[in-house]
Each structure stands twice: as structure tokens, then as C-alpha cells.
Scaffold this motif. Sequence first.
Motif, PDB file in Angstrom:
ATOM      1  N   ASP A 155       0.811  -1.217   0.000  1.00  0.00           N
ATOM      2  CA  ASP A 155       0.000   0.000   0.000  1.00  0.00           C
ATOM      3  C   ASP A 155       0.843   1.265   0.000  1.00  0.00           C
ATOM      4  O   ASP A 155       0.350   2.338   0.343  1.00  0.00           O
ATOM      5  N   ALA A 158      -0.269   3.408 -12.016  1.00  0.00           N
ATOM      6  CA  ALA A 158       0.389   4.436 -12.825  1.00  0.00           C
ATOM      7  C   ALA A 158       0.999   3.823 -14.082  1.00  0.00           C
ATOM      8  O   ALA A 158       0.906   4.398 -15.174  1.00  0.00           O
ATOM      9  N   SER A 194       4.024  -1.101  -5.137  1.00  0.00           N
ATOM     10  CA  SER A 194       2.775  -0.542  -4.609  1.00  0.00           C
ATOM     11  C   SER A 194       1.660  -0.608  -5.643  1.00  0.00           C
ATOM     12  O   SER A 194       1.892  -0.588  -6.851  1.00  0.00           O
ATOM     13  N   ARG A 195       0.466  -0.678  -5.131  1.00  0.00           N
ATOM     14  CA  ARG A 195      -0.707  -0.664  -6.006  1.00  0.00           C
ATOM     15  C   ARG A 195      -0.738   0.616  -6.834  1.00  0.00           C
ATOM     16  O   ARG A 195      -1.123   0.607  -7.996  1.00  0.00           O
ATOM     17  N   GLU A 196      -0.315   1.731  -6.234  1.00  0.00           N
ATOM     18  CA  GLU A 196      -0.277   3.002  -6.958  1.00  0.00           C
ATOM     19  C   GLU A 196       0.725   2.954  -8.112  1.00  0.00           C
ATOM     20  O   GLU A 196       0.478   3.505  -9.174  1.00  0.00           O
ATOM     21  N   THR A 197       1.839   2.287  -7.912  1.00  0.00           N
ATOM     22  CA  THR A 197       2.836   2.158  -8.970  1.00  0.00           C
ATOM     23  C   THR A 197       2.289   1.323 -10.127  1.00  0.00           C
ATOM     24  O   THR A 197       2.470   1.674 -11.291  1.00  0.00           O
ATOM     25  N   PRO A 233       3.373   4.422  -1.538  1.00  0.00           N
ATOM     26  CA  PRO A 233       3.131   5.449  -2.551  1.00  0.00           C
ATOM     27  C   PRO A 233       3.632   5.015  -3.925  1.00  0.00           C
ATOM     28  O   PRO A 233       4.371   4.031  -4.052  1.00  0.00           O
ATOM     29  N   GLU A 234       3.245   5.773  -4.937  1.00  0.00           N
ATOM     30  CA  GLU A 234       3.732   5.526  -6.292  1.00  0.00           C
ATOM     31  C   GLU A 234       5.233   5.744  -6.334  1.00  0.00           C
ATOM     32  O   GLU A 234       5.750   6.720  -5.794  1.00  0.00           O
TER      33      GLU A 234
END
Length: 74
Positions: free
Chosen positions: A22, A53, A47-50, A24-25
Motif C-alpha cells: 500500500d 500508474a 505498490s498498487r499506486e505504482t 506510494p507511487e
Amino acid sequence: MEADNAVLAAGGTVFHAGVLDDGPESTNRRTVGLEAAPPFDLRATVSRETVAAAMLDEAEVPRSSGTVALPLAV
């Protein structure tokens, strides 16, 4: 695998990701093909954000069409 094959046959990009977290990107992220993937390591996470993106990048400017791509946090 059947879903992967359907996407690849349509010229799309399939994303496979390692262990998700969880965080950051990653500002230093990169996306590689499976042939350039590092050895699988359960301690390595992305990460899920990565991942999200990387998928958006691919949707905007396709670079891996018809292949399996692996987003990496560097």
C-alpha cells in the motif's frame, strides 16, 4: 492464462505484478517485459499506486502492446 491469451490476441497489454503493498507511487518506476524481469523475490514489493500508474502510462502511450509487462518500483 485464458484471459491473458485473449488480451494478447487482441493486441492488448497484460500486466503481471509481484507482491503488492500500500505504499506510494514509485517515482523511479519502470515497466519491463517478462524476459527482462528480475528473479522472483517474495521480499520485493510494488505498490498498487505504482502498478496503476504503469497501466495508465501504457493506456496513454502503448509501448508493450501484445506482450506481458511487469511494473517495477526501482
